[in-house]
Design a protein around this motif. Structure first.
Motif, PDB file in Angstrom:
ATOM      1  N   GLN A  83       0.852  -1.193   0.000  1.00 50.56           N
ATOM      2  CA  GLN A  83       0.000   0.000   0.000  1.00 50.56           C
ATOM      3  C   GLN A  83       0.885   1.241   0.000  1.00 50.56           C
ATOM      4  O   GLN A  83       1.543   1.536   0.981  1.00 50.56           O
ATOM      5  N   ILE A  84       0.883   1.925  -1.137  1.00 51.57           N
ATOM      6  CA  ILE A  84       1.715   3.123  -1.288  1.00 51.57           C
ATOM      7  C   ILE A  84       0.874   4.340  -0.915  1.00 51.57           C
ATOM      8  O   ILE A  84      -0.227   4.519  -1.431  1.00 51.57           O
ATOM      9  N   ALA A  85       1.405   5.162  -0.021  1.00 49.14           N
ATOM     10  CA  ALA A  85       0.751   6.440   0.299  1.00 49.14           C
ATOM     11  C   ALA A  85       1.757   7.539   0.010  1.00 49.14           C
ATOM     12  O   ALA A  85       2.849   7.558   0.571  1.00 49.14           O
ATOM     13  N   ILE A  86       1.395   8.434  -0.894  1.00 43.82           N
ATOM     14  CA  ILE A  86       2.297   9.531  -1.235  1.00 43.82           C
ATOM     15  C   ILE A  86       1.763  10.820  -0.643  1.00 43.82           C
ATOM     16  O   ILE A  86       0.577  11.125  -0.765  1.00 43.82           O
ATOM     17  N   CYS A  87       2.653  11.556  -0.020  1.00 42.66           N
ATOM     18  CA  CYS A  87       2.253  12.786   0.641  1.00 42.66           C
ATOM     19  C   CYS A  87       2.165  13.942  -0.364  1.00 42.66           C
ATOM     20  O   CYS A  87       3.071  14.143  -1.171  1.00 42.66           O
ATOM     21  N   GLY A  96       8.104  18.442  -5.090  1.00 48.62           N
ATOM     22  CA  GLY A  96       7.904  17.643  -6.305  1.00 48.62           C
ATOM     23  C   GLY A  96       7.119  16.357  -6.159  1.00 48.62           C
ATOM     24  O   GLY A  96       7.229  15.469  -7.006  1.00 48.62           O
ATOM     25  N   SER A  97       6.272  16.235  -5.126  1.00 48.71           N
ATOM     26  CA  SER A  97       5.550  14.961  -4.985  1.00 48.71           C
ATOM     27  C   SER A  97       4.590  14.700  -6.155  1.00 48.71           C
ATOM     28  O   SER A  97       4.334  13.540  -6.501  1.00 48.71           O
ATOM     29  N   GLN A  98       4.104  15.769  -6.798  1.00 51.51           N
ATOM     30  CA  GLN A  98       3.186  15.544  -7.922  1.00 51.51           C
ATOM     31  C   GLN A  98       3.857  14.750  -9.048  1.00 51.51           C
ATOM     32  O   GLN A  98       3.256  13.871  -9.647  1.00 51.51           O
ATOM     33  N   LYS A  99       5.126  15.035  -9.277  1.00 50.11           N
ATOM     34  CA  LYS A  99       5.842  14.314 -10.346  1.00 50.11           C
ATOM     35  C   LYS A  99       6.021  12.837  -9.974  1.00 50.11           C
ATOM     36  O   LYS A  99       6.002  11.956 -10.837  1.00 50.11           O
ATOM     37  N   ILE A 100       6.196  12.578  -8.707  1.00 48.25           N
ATOM     38  CA  ILE A 100       6.324  11.184  -8.253  1.00 48.25           C
ATOM     39  C   ILE A 100       4.995  10.452  -8.446  1.00 48.25           C
ATOM     40  O   ILE A 100       4.955   9.322  -8.931  1.00 48.25           O
ATOM     41  N   ILE A 101       3.915  11.131  -8.085  1.00 46.77           N
ATOM     42  CA  ILE A 101       2.587  10.530  -8.266  1.00 46.77           C
ATOM     43  C   ILE A 101       2.373  10.190  -9.741  1.00 46.77           C
ATOM     44  O   ILE A 101       1.962   9.079 -10.095  1.00 46.77           O
ATOM     45  N   GLU A 102       2.698  11.154 -10.607  1.00 48.97           N
ATOM     46  CA  GLU A 102       2.485  10.932 -12.048  1.00 48.97           C
ATOM     47  C   GLU A 102       3.338   9.778 -12.559  1.00 48.97           C
ATOM     48  O   GLU A 102       2.900   8.965 -13.373  1.00 48.97           O
ATOM     49  N   ASN A 149      12.720  11.207  -5.443  1.00 53.43           N
ATOM     50  CA  ASN A 149      12.421  11.779  -6.752  1.00 53.43           C
ATOM     51  C   ASN A 149      11.691  10.658  -7.492  1.00 53.43           C
ATOM     52  O   ASN A 149      11.608   9.534  -6.959  1.00 53.43           O
ATOM     53  N   PRO A 150      11.153  10.907  -8.673  1.00 53.28           N
ATOM     54  CA  PRO A 150      10.346   9.872  -9.329  1.00 53.28           C
ATOM     55  C   PRO A 150      11.105   8.555  -9.525  1.00 53.28           C
ATOM     56  O   PRO A 150      10.570   7.468  -9.250  1.00 53.28           O
ATOM     57  N   GLU A 151      12.355   8.626  -9.964  1.00 55.17           N
ATOM     58  CA  GLU A 151      13.118   7.395 -10.232  1.00 55.17           C
ATOM     59  C   GLU A 151      13.380   6.632  -8.938  1.00 55.17           C
ATOM     60  O   GLU A 151      13.271   5.403  -8.889  1.00 55.17           O
ATOM     61  N   LYS A 152      13.753   7.375  -7.902  1.00 52.21           N
ATOM     62  CA  LYS A 152      14.053   6.729  -6.632  1.00 52.21           C
ATOM     63  C   LYS A 152      12.792   6.034  -6.070  1.00 52.21           C
ATOM     64  O   LYS A 152      12.852   4.913  -5.562  1.00 52.21           O
ATOM     65  N   ALA A 153      11.652   6.711  -6.203  1.00 50.96           N
ATOM     66  CA  ALA A 153      10.401   6.130  -5.694  1.00 50.96           C
ATOM     67  C   ALA A 153      10.090   4.817  -6.408  1.00 50.96           C
ATOM     68  O   ALA A 153       9.765   3.809  -5.776  1.00 50.96           O
TER      69      ALA A 153
END
Ligand code: FES
Length: 165
Positions: A83-87, A96-102, A149-153
């Motif tokens: 279960q992934i929860a992104i803040c 930059g959490s929006q970019k990770i979500i995308e 960052n997106p790649e790390k996530a």
């Protein structure tokens, strides 16, 4: 991969749900308690089931849906094994959490509130997780991962999927 709610899965448990509901007939003040019990039984609270609860407790579906949105413990969708929860609180959003979500939505074909078809991943977007110093932050099954960052996530998610975490 696309979602999500396995239709009518909960209806296999109608009898057990009715057993819960009959103890709270027309008692709208017990809504939260009833939702806990029903979610513990079914695993999540799909819209149709929310209507059934609302009818039985003599309240309106909008009230049920408001309670579910307010408490992060409740979910309208089946949750995944991971279960992934992104803040998306302010600190995480600014960093930059929006970019990770995308990136996650794109890579795994799910949107917030959905699960992958194989039931491995589910994604939710949440407000401040209380670890702003590590922004942007996500949790996976409650374990925090920060400075993303997106790649790390995605790299971290892949480790869970490969059984390396
Ligand atoms: S805003 Fe994301 S952890 Fe606080």
């Amino acid at each position: 991969m696309k979602v999500v709610e396995k239709k009518n899965e909960w209806q296999e448990k109608t009898e057990e749900i009715d057993n819960i509901l009959k103890n709270y007939k027309d008692d709208s003040s017990s809504l939260i308690e009833v939702l806990h019990k029903v979610q513990n039984l079914v695993g999540y609270l799909p819209k149709e089931l929310q209507k059934k609860v609302a009818n039985s407790l003599n309240t309106v579906p909008g009230d049920v849906s408001s309670v579910i949105s307010f408490y992060s413990h409740f979910s309208e969708f089946p949750k995944g094994e991971y279960q992934i929860a992104i803040c998306k609180g302010t600190a995480c959003y600014v960093k930059g959490s929006q970019k990770i979500i995308e990136k996650i939505e794109d890579k795994y074909g799910i949107s917030a509130g959905e699960s992958t078809e194989d039931g491995k991943l589910s994604l939710e977007v949440v407000r401040c997780l209380g670890a702003c110093g590590l922004a942007p932050v996500m949790t996976i099954n409650g374990r925090a991962h920060g400075l993303l960052n997106p790649e790390k996530a995605v790299g971290i998610i892949e480790k869970y999927l490969n059984g390396e975490m």
